[in-house]
Design a protein around this motif. Sequence first.
Motif, PDB file in Angstrom:
ATOM      1  N   PRO A   3      -6.494  -3.752  16.196  1.00  0.00           N
ATOM      2  CA  PRO A   3      -5.391  -2.898  16.681  1.00  0.00           C
ATOM      3  C   PRO A   3      -4.029  -3.460  16.294  1.00  0.00           C
ATOM      4  N   LYS A   4      -4.005  -4.749  15.894  1.00  0.00           N
ATOM      5  CA  LYS A   4      -2.727  -5.361  15.511  1.00  0.00           C
ATOM      6  C   LYS A   4      -2.370  -5.074  14.052  1.00  0.00           C
ATOM      7  N   LYS A   5      -3.339  -4.562  13.269  1.00  0.00           N
ATOM      8  CA  LYS A   5      -3.080  -4.301  11.853  1.00  0.00           C
ATOM      9  C   LYS A   5      -2.426  -2.930  11.683  1.00  0.00           C
ATOM     10  N   LEU A   6      -1.458  -2.866  10.788  1.00  0.00           N
ATOM     11  CA  LEU A   6      -0.831  -1.583  10.487  1.00  0.00           C
ATOM     12  C   LEU A   6      -1.776  -0.735   9.635  1.00  0.00           C
ATOM     13  N   TYR A   7      -2.198  -1.280   8.498  1.00  0.00           N
ATOM     14  CA  TYR A   7      -3.140  -0.592   7.617  1.00  0.00           C
ATOM     15  C   TYR A   7      -4.374  -1.473   7.422  1.00  0.00           C
ATOM     16  N   LYS A   8      -5.522  -0.918   7.707  1.00  0.00           N
ATOM     17  CA  LYS A   8      -6.768  -1.688   7.584  1.00  0.00           C
ATOM     18  C   LYS A   8      -6.977  -2.188   6.154  1.00  0.00           C
ATOM     19  N   ARG A  35      -4.527   7.846   4.331  1.00  0.00           N
ATOM     20  CA  ARG A  35      -5.446   8.199   5.411  1.00  0.00           C
ATOM     21  C   ARG A  35      -6.902   7.987   4.994  1.00  0.00           C
ATOM     22  N   VAL A  36      -7.250   8.515   3.803  1.00  0.00           N
ATOM     23  CA  VAL A  36      -8.633   8.394   3.324  1.00  0.00           C
ATOM     24  C   VAL A  36      -8.984   6.934   3.033  1.00  0.00           C
ATOM     25  N   PHE A  37      -8.092   6.225   2.391  1.00  0.00           N
ATOM     26  CA  PHE A  37      -8.341   4.832   1.995  1.00  0.00           C
ATOM     27  C   PHE A  37      -8.607   3.945   3.210  1.00  0.00           C
ATOM     28  N   ASN A  38      -7.956   4.243   4.320  1.00  0.00           N
ATOM     29  CA  ASN A  38      -8.101   3.415   5.523  1.00  0.00           C
ATOM     30  C   ASN A  38      -9.156   3.925   6.500  1.00  0.00           C
ATOM     31  N   SER A  39      -9.708   5.105   6.239  1.00  0.00           N
ATOM     32  CA  SER A  39     -10.675   5.664   7.195  1.00  0.00           C
ATOM     33  C   SER A  39     -12.086   5.789   6.643  1.00  0.00           C
ATOM     34  N   LYS A  40     -12.229   5.943   5.335  1.00  0.00           N
ATOM     35  CA  LYS A  40     -13.551   6.118   4.748  1.00  0.00           C
ATOM     36  C   LYS A  40     -14.120   4.795   4.237  1.00  0.00           C
ATOM     37  N   THR A  41     -15.449   4.773   4.104  1.00  0.00           N
ATOM     38  CA  THR A  41     -16.120   3.653   3.442  1.00  0.00           C
ATOM     39  C   THR A  41     -16.967   4.226   2.306  1.00  0.00           C
ATOM     40  N   PHE A  42     -17.195   3.397   1.275  1.00  0.00           N
ATOM     41  CA  PHE A  42     -17.878   3.892   0.086  1.00  0.00           C
ATOM     42  C   PHE A  42     -19.112   3.071  -0.281  1.00  0.00           C
ATOM     43  N   GLY A  43     -19.551   2.211   0.620  1.00  0.00           N
ATOM     44  CA  GLY A  43     -20.794   1.475   0.399  1.00  0.00           C
ATOM     45  C   GLY A  43     -20.662   0.211  -0.422  1.00  0.00           C
ATOM     46  N   PHE A  44     -19.441  -0.295  -0.600  1.00  0.00           N
ATOM     47  CA  PHE A  44     -19.267  -1.538  -1.349  1.00  0.00           C
ATOM     48  C   PHE A  44     -19.451  -2.746  -0.422  1.00  0.00           C
ATOM     49  N   ASP A  45     -19.920  -3.859  -0.984  1.00  0.00           N
ATOM     50  CA  ASP A  45     -20.211  -5.052  -0.170  1.00  0.00           C
ATOM     51  C   ASP A  45     -18.966  -5.605   0.518  1.00  0.00           C
ATOM     52  N   PHE A  46     -17.826  -5.604  -0.179  1.00  0.00           N
ATOM     53  CA  PHE A  46     -16.633  -6.226   0.397  1.00  0.00           C
ATOM     54  C   PHE A  46     -16.159  -5.510   1.663  1.00  0.00           C
ATOM     55  N   GLU A  47     -16.523  -4.221   1.797  1.00  0.00           N
ATOM     56  CA  GLU A  47     -16.056  -3.459   2.959  1.00  0.00           C
ATOM     57  C   GLU A  47     -16.568  -4.042   4.272  1.00  0.00           C
ATOM     58  N   ALA A  91     -10.390  10.937  -2.128  1.00  0.00           N
ATOM     59  CA  ALA A  91     -11.597  10.124  -1.950  1.00  0.00           C
ATOM     60  C   ALA A  91     -12.052   9.534  -3.278  1.00  0.00           C
ATOM     61  N   ASN A  92     -11.910  10.311  -4.371  1.00  0.00           N
ATOM     62  CA  ASN A  92     -12.267   9.792  -5.686  1.00  0.00           C
ATOM     63  C   ASN A  92     -11.340   8.656  -6.094  1.00  0.00           C
ATOM     64  N   VAL A  93     -10.059   8.819  -5.780  1.00  0.00           N
ATOM     65  CA  VAL A  93      -9.080   7.777  -6.102  1.00  0.00           C
ATOM     66  C   VAL A  93      -9.379   6.506  -5.310  1.00  0.00           C
ATOM     67  N   ALA A  94      -9.628   6.668  -4.022  1.00  0.00           N
ATOM     68  CA  ALA A  94      -9.920   5.507  -3.170  1.00  0.00           C
ATOM     69  C   ALA A  94     -11.192   4.795  -3.629  1.00  0.00           C
ATOM     70  N   LEU A 154       0.823  -1.202   0.000  1.00  0.00           N
ATOM     71  CA  LEU A 154       0.000   0.000   0.000  1.00  0.00           C
ATOM     72  C   LEU A 154       0.863   1.261   0.000  1.00  0.00           C
ATOM     73  N   VAL A 155       1.947   1.283   0.768  1.00  0.00           N
ATOM     74  CA  VAL A 155       2.801   2.482   0.818  1.00  0.00           C
ATOM     75  C   VAL A 155       3.443   2.747  -0.543  1.00  0.00           C
ATOM     76  N   ASP A 156       3.748   1.675  -1.267  1.00  0.00           N
ATOM     77  CA  ASP A 156       4.359   1.836  -2.588  1.00  0.00           C
ATOM     78  C   ASP A 156       3.325   2.304  -3.612  1.00  0.00           C
ATOM     79  N   ALA A 157       2.074   1.814  -3.494  1.00  0.00           N
ATOM     80  CA  ALA A 157       1.007   2.251  -4.395  1.00  0.00           C
ATOM     81  C   ALA A 157       0.721   3.741  -4.174  1.00  0.00           C
ATOM     82  N   ALA A 158       0.688   4.154  -2.912  1.00  0.00           N
ATOM     83  CA  ALA A 158       0.444   5.561  -2.600  1.00  0.00           C
ATOM     84  C   ALA A 158       1.575   6.433  -3.140  1.00  0.00           C
TER      85      ALA A 158
END
Length: 447
Positions: A263-268, A244-256, A287-290, A224-228
């Motif tokens: 708390p053990k995960k670095l990036y959700k 920050r946005v990718f790991n904090s927002k949700t967009f209404g997709f089923d997989f989410e 947000a559009n990119v995410a 993820l850090v390399d993609a960003a």
Amino acid sequence: MDDKEFDAMLDDLTKNKKGDATPDDDASAQAENTDSEEVTDTASEEPANDEIVLYEDDGSEEEQDTDDEGDEPDDEEALEQERLRLKEKRKNKKRKKKTHGRLAFALIMVTLVLSVAVLGALGFIAVGSEVLGLDRSDTVFSVEIPENSGTEAIANILEQEGIIGNPTLFRIISKLKGADGTYIAGSHKLSPNMPYSDLIKALQEEAINPREFVDITFPEGIRLVDAAAKLEEANVCSAEEFIRVFNSKTFGFDFEEHVVVSPKKLYKMEGYFFPDTYQFYLEEDPANVAKKVCKNFEYKITPDLYGRMEDMGMTLEETLTLASIVQREAGDSYNMKLVASVFHNRLNNPDTFPLLQSDPTSNYVKEVIIPNLEIYSESICDAYDTYKGSGLPPGPICSPGLDAIEAVLYPRETNYYYFCSDLETGEFFYAETLEEHEANLVAAHLM
């Protein structure tokens, strides 16, 4: 049995009750008459006594005959009444069957009418919600409408961007409003919660200045850090802001709903940036990119893959986590399936093999976790390092491609518990025992 057959049966029974003579009965009667005559003759031959006995006729015989004659009409009347009763009973049964059939039919029709009414009401509510943009995201997106785009093409673009959910309905509303052919090409600011009337109006207004876009390819196994970082390098958006946005927002997709928060995960959302080629606008809202990345992931993880996960007893998070390790361990689909079998065998025998012992997990701790932790956490580092933490890590260590995901879901059936590869030639070696593995390490020039 119909009514005629039933009546015939009753007639036969009535005749038998009346005592109609049969051939056997006639023979018996003749035999009795013969015996009576013989007895009479014998009596006449006996010597007569001087005493004369007189028999008084008391009329009993006559009365008996009368009684016998009276019995027959009573029997006939009783049989006739029984016959009428049975016929009436049969008719009542038929009436009841017809009544039950009519009631069942009426019940079915009522149920059908109510079902149609309920479905119609639900459909009306769904259509109303769609047209009015109810219960939809208020995030604003830039939507590009190409030159000479018709209403159908525009409706499909709006659906692809997640602005509307029903292109056909949009086309109908557009036609009713007389808006076909009035839309202006270019970039427009639109939101999913806008009513169709507002969307049509916004698309008829002057477009924002045309924007440049760029194509970026993200390879399988990218972190993820390399993609960003690639997004920032291409001037799409800030790497830090995207993460920050990718790991904090949700967009209404089923997989989410299947993404694990721990708390053990670095990036959700590590592992959910599906490897692919994307087209982004320059200086785009993160947000559009995410949202575009999430939409692609939703499309690529098909219902068939979810069904196979269920068959394997694995969650989406577990599948991606193991696939991310397999992705980093093997470079081709053939060896991915064999490597996946090794890890499956170890996970299925935790008492003997509690550790997966995968080098890419240790590298992830050193190269990603430690540099990006504000405060060092040994528990997080040990959980990701499969030489220290048992079982799977808390989450994926990269974004696996379809080959790695399918290798995890459809592994080869083997008895291997060890593997290694020659770093120079790329050749893989597999073993069932530690002794075999140590010999393979020598063959792979690792010892």
